[in-house]
Structures are given as C-alpha cells and as structure tokens.
Write a protein that holds these residues in place. Structure first.
Motif, short mmCIF file in Angstrom:
data_model
loop_
_atom_site.label_atom_id
_atom_site.label_comp_id
_atom_site.label_asym_id
_atom_site.label_seq_id
_atom_site.Cartn_x
_atom_site.Cartn_y
_atom_site.Cartn_z
N ASP A 189 17.50 56.53 -0.81
CA ASP A 189 16.27 56.74 -0.03
C ASP A 189 15.38 57.85 -0.57
OD1 ASP A 189 17.19 54.77 1.76
OD2 ASP A 189 18.30 56.26 2.92
N GLY A 190 15.25 57.94 -1.89
CA GLY A 190 14.32 58.89 -2.48
C GLY A 190 14.82 60.31 -2.58
N ALA A 215 14.38 65.94 -3.40
CA ALA A 215 13.66 64.76 -2.89
C ALA A 215 12.57 64.37 -3.89
CB ALA A 215 13.04 65.06 -1.54
N ASP A 217 9.78 62.60 -3.18
CA ASP A 217 8.45 62.67 -2.58
C ASP A 217 8.60 63.03 -1.11
OD1 ASP A 217 9.37 60.28 -1.43
OD2 ASP A 217 8.33 59.04 -2.91
N GLU A 218 7.51 62.98 -0.35
CA GLU A 218 7.56 63.38 1.05
C GLU A 218 8.47 62.45 1.87
OE1 GLU A 218 6.42 66.08 2.53
OE2 GLU A 218 5.74 66.80 0.57
N GLU A 219 8.43 61.18 1.57
CA GLU A 219 9.31 60.25 2.28
C GLU A 219 10.77 60.56 1.97
OE1 GLU A 219 10.10 55.42 2.74
OE2 GLU A 219 8.38 56.17 1.59
N GLY A 220 11.03 60.83 0.70
CA GLY A 220 12.39 61.22 0.31
C GLY A 220 12.81 62.53 0.95
N ARG A 222 11.97 63.63 3.92
CA ARG A 222 12.39 63.35 5.30
C ARG A 222 13.81 62.78 5.31
NH1 ARG A 222 6.86 61.96 5.62
NH2 ARG A 222 7.26 59.79 5.08
N ALA A 223 14.09 61.86 4.40
CA ALA A 223 15.43 61.28 4.33
C ALA A 223 16.46 62.34 3.94
CB ALA A 223 15.44 60.12 3.33
#
Length: 240
Positions: A189-190, A215, A217-220, A222-223
């Motif tokens: 998940d990134g 991470a 990126d930003e989505e990664g 959060r994960a």
C-alpha cells in the motif's frame, strides 16, 4: 560471463536503474591475476573444498562484479564501496575459505568476503552470511537508494526497539530479491518497512538492531501510519 553493468541478468528494474544512476567501473584487477594452478595451491590448506566449484565461483565473480564501484546509503556502509573479488583466502570455522570481495573505507571494523557458493559473508566478532549472493546485496542497496526519495515515517537509530517489527511486517509482502539472512524488506500500500539486524549479529550486540519505515506518497503515508498504529497496539496487547 559479462559484467553486471553490461548485462544486469536477473536484477530487477529497480536494481538496473540504481546501477545506471550510481555505478561505474574502475580497472580490475590492478595486478596479475593468479592462474588456476596458483589458486589450487592457495586452496590446498582446505581439503574439504571442491576446488572446481571454488575456482568457477571466483572467476564468475571477477567477471561479473570486478571493478564495480558505487555509493550506497545502506546502513552497513553509507559510503562508496568497490567490488574486488580476489583470492586472498581466510579460513572461517563456519564457512570455510573466504575470498576478498568488497573494499570499503569508512571506519567499520569488519570485512566483507565471498564464500565459495557465492554468499556474501561479513567478518568481525562472528562470521555472518548476510546475503545469499552479491545480486541480493545490490538489490538491497537499490532499495535504500529508492527510499532516499520517499517520505521517512520512522527514522532508524541505534538502540531503538525492534520489538514486534518482524511479526507485524511479516503480514506484508516480503521483497525477496533485496532481503537476506539478517536484514529484510517488506512493502504494501505505498509504504516500505526495513528491519536490520546485521550489526547486531556481526558485533554480537543486540542494541545495534534497528528498523525504518518509509512512504512513497501521501496515500502511502496514511497507510504507513495505520500499519504503525496497528503494530503499536499489538505490542501493547502482548505486553499486558
């Protein structure tokens, strides 16, 4: 066998990009290469060794890696390293005769050797087979390189607790090509997790173990934070 910079072979695209960006070659060897007769004589003190396999392994390592130079941010080095497979054999009680392999200059008091089967062995308080082969070491260096452009979530530091990291990360996808016997990479998940026990094993000091989390990126990010929260909660439940 062709040099790794000419024919990357089974390296991943990541490993190939890393070498294309960071690596170069220098002359190798810089002295007369011992012929097979001399190498057999050097291996004579090790009657348990299959000399045919040992000779083939050394010659293949010289052809594929000899003169390779690059800067790595790997936690074991963080410097420029040079691949110099050379038959100055040292005896290891656990691994048999070990040839010279990687030269490095930063003040880490250990040596990096090549076992007859291609494994990369670090020597100090213990002889530790860190990687199954040199390609795995290069893949690990490529992962460190790629993480330089990612977002750090957990910064590695000596003395940090690694409790629960391996168990939590084992639920992620293991990056097999860059993992070894004392250091491992996982991703999902990134984000990416790295657990490093190489110096803990090499220097026989448990406090040398450490880990990191990045991470993409930003989505990664959060994960990664969800992974971290779940791991901390699991460690808390275990301690109760």
């Amino acid at each position: 066998m062709r040099h790794i910079l000419d024919v990357p072979g089974r390296l991943t695209d990541r490993g190939h990009r890393f070498l294309a960006k960071r690596a170069r070659t220098v002359p190798f060897p810089v002295q007369d290469n011992p012929d097979d007769t001399e190498l057999i004589a050097r291996l004579a003190p090790f009657p348990e060794v299959d000399t045919t396999m040992a000779l083939a392994g050394l010659r293949q390592a010289q052809d594929r890696y000899g003169g390779l130079v690059y800067r790595t941010s790997a936690w074991s080095f963080n410097e420029e390293i040079r691949f110099e497979p050379w038959p100055y054999y040292e005896h290891s009680a656990d691994h048999g005769p070990l040839a010279e392999f990687i030269d490095h200059e930063v003040a880490h008091p250990y040596s990096v050797k090549l076992r007859n089967d291609g494994a990369v062995v670090y020597r100090f308080a213990a002889d530790v087979a860190v990687f199954a082969d040199a390609d795995a070491l290069i893949e690990a260096d490529a992962l460190y390189w790629e993480c330089e452009s990612w977002i750090p979530v957990v910064e590695p530091k000596v003395g940090q607790s690694v409790e629960g990291v391996g168990e939590a990360a084992s639920r992620l996808s293991l990056i097999r090509e860059g993992s070894g016997n004392t250091e491992w990479w996982w991703e999902a998940d990134g984000f990416r997790v790295h657990l490093w026990r190489t110096f803990a094993e090499l220097f026989q000091q448990e406090g040398q173990a450490k880990w990191g989390l990045w991470a993409r990126d930003e989505e990664g990010l959060r994960a990664a934070r969800l992974f971290l929260a779940d791991m901390e909660a699991q460690c808390g439940r275990t301690a109760e």
